[in-house]
Design a protein around this motif. Structure first.
Motif, PDB file in Angstrom:
ATOM      1  N   PHE A   1       8.528   4.082   2.860  1.00  0.00           N
ATOM      2  CA  PHE A   1       7.342   2.494   2.330  1.00  0.00           C
ATOM      3  C   PHE A   1       7.961   1.269   1.005  1.00  0.00           C
ATOM      4  O   PHE A   1       8.611   2.206   0.465  1.00  0.00           O
ATOM      5  CB  PHE A   1       5.895   3.035   2.115  1.00  0.00           C
ATOM      6  N   MET A   2       8.379   0.246   1.425  1.00  0.00           N
ATOM      7  CA  MET A   2       8.653  -0.193   0.100  1.00  0.00           C
ATOM      8  C   MET A   2       8.072  -1.625  -0.089  1.00  0.00           C
ATOM      9  O   MET A   2       7.620  -2.333   0.601  1.00  0.00           O
ATOM     10  CB  MET A   2       9.757  -1.345   0.589  1.00  0.00           C
TER      11      MET A   2
ATOM     12  N   PRO B   1      -2.733   3.138   6.525  1.00  0.00           N
ATOM     13  CA  PRO B   1      -2.724   2.334   5.574  1.00  0.00           C
ATOM     14  C   PRO B   1      -2.525   1.148   5.341  1.00  0.00           C
ATOM     15  O   PRO B   1      -2.327   0.249   5.126  1.00  0.00           O
ATOM     16  CB  PRO B   1      -2.435   3.231   4.317  1.00  0.00           C
ATOM     17  N   SER B   2      -1.155   1.132   5.930  1.00  0.00           N
ATOM     18  CA  SER B   2       0.341  -0.076   5.898  1.00  0.00           C
ATOM     19  C   SER B   2      -0.413  -0.759   6.946  1.00  0.00           C
ATOM     20  O   SER B   2       0.705  -1.993   6.752  1.00  0.00           O
ATOM     21  CB  SER B   2       1.465   0.218   5.948  1.00  0.00           C
TER      22      SER B   2
ATOM     23  N   HIS C   1       0.811  -1.008   0.204  1.00  0.00           N
ATOM     24  CA  HIS C   1      -0.351  -0.214  -0.134  1.00  0.00           C
ATOM     25  C   HIS C   1       0.964   1.398  -0.281  1.00  0.00           C
ATOM     26  O   HIS C   1       0.640   2.304   1.009  1.00  0.00           O
ATOM     27  CB  HIS C   1      -0.894  -0.202   1.705  1.00  0.00           C
ATOM     28  N   LEU C   2       1.877   1.367  -1.304  1.00  0.00           N
ATOM     29  CA  LEU C   2       2.685   2.532  -0.919  1.00  0.00           C
ATOM     30  C   LEU C   2       1.920   3.881  -1.576  1.00  0.00           C
ATOM     31  O   LEU C   2       2.244   5.352  -0.269  1.00  0.00           O
ATOM     32  CB  LEU C   2       3.677   2.251  -2.444  1.00  0.00           C
TER      33      LEU C   2
ATOM     34  N   ASN D   1       2.654  -7.482   8.717  1.00  0.00           N
ATOM     35  CA  ASN D   1       1.848  -8.110   9.451  1.00  0.00           C
ATOM     36  C   ASN D   1       0.582  -7.424  10.664  1.00  0.00           C
ATOM     37  O   ASN D   1       0.221  -8.363  10.887  1.00  0.00           O
ATOM     38  CB  ASN D   1       2.143  -9.328   9.607  1.00  0.00           C
ATOM     39  N   ASN D   2       0.849  -6.387  10.738  1.00  0.00           N
ATOM     40  CA  ASN D   2       0.451  -5.459  11.305  1.00  0.00           C
ATOM     41  C   ASN D   2       0.282  -6.029  12.958  1.00  0.00           C
ATOM     42  O   ASN D   2      -0.187  -5.274  14.323  1.00  0.00           O
ATOM     43  CB  ASN D   2      -1.409  -5.428  11.297  1.00  0.00           C
ATOM     44  N   HIS D   3       1.302  -6.275  13.450  1.00  0.00           N
ATOM     45  CA  HIS D   3       2.239  -6.650  14.735  1.00  0.00           C
ATOM     46  C   HIS D   3       2.895  -6.332  15.083  1.00  0.00           C
ATOM     47  O   HIS D   3       4.041  -6.784  14.361  1.00  0.00           O
ATOM     48  CB  HIS D   3       1.532  -9.118  15.024  1.00  0.00           C
TER      49      HIS D   3
END
Length: 145
Positions: free
Chosen positions: A57-58, A119-120, A17-18, A73-75
């Motif tokens: 962000f990559m 958003p990432s 989600h760049l 992974n949002n953790h």
């Protein structure tokens, strides 16, 4: 051997989600694009006359991705943004259409905090330093036996 001169330090979040991540930090937090390609975005924001913060962000599928980092992974990671007025930030973000994960709260250890998700998937922990509750830190200040 002498320590190398450190010239920069920033988190690199691997995400598909760049554009959304770029737009979120530019729109809501005043970051500027310092470098952008189809697979990478580097953002920065001046914090004072001599200070700058940055993040990048990559894309997870680019061949130049460093070994090891899978897509976020949002953790397990918070990005803390320290501000002068967390309550005003919450209102500004709400007015800007940002969903608040953790509404503003005065924490007993001495922070006023709120949280939002970028958003990432990265959780932003937006904090203002404040007075702790009377005696809160006393139990943590005793010497270990």
């Amino acid at each position: 051997m002498a320590l190398s001169q450190l010239t920069s330090c920033y988190p690199l979040i691997t995400t598909p989600h760049l554009a959304e991540s770029r737009d979120f930090f530019v729109r809501h937090f005043g970051f500027e694009v310092g470098f952008e390609a189809s697979w990478f975005v580097w953002l920065s924001r001046r914090t004072s006359e001599s200070g700058t913060v940055a993040l990048a962000f990559m894309s997870p599928d680019h061949p130049s991705r460093p070994p090891g980092p899978e897509a976020f992974n949002n953790h397990g990671l918070l990005l803390t943004l320290q501000v002068d007025d967390a309550r005003a930030e919450e209102q500004r973000l709400r007015d800007g259409g940002v969903d608040i994960l953790y509404p503003v709260r005065h924490e007993p250890w001495g922070q006023v905090r709120l949280q939002v998700r970028a958003p990432s998937g990265l959780v932003l922990d937006i904090v203002e330093q404040a007075e702790p509750a009377e005696g809160y830190w006393d139990r943590y200040m005793t010497a270990a036996a």
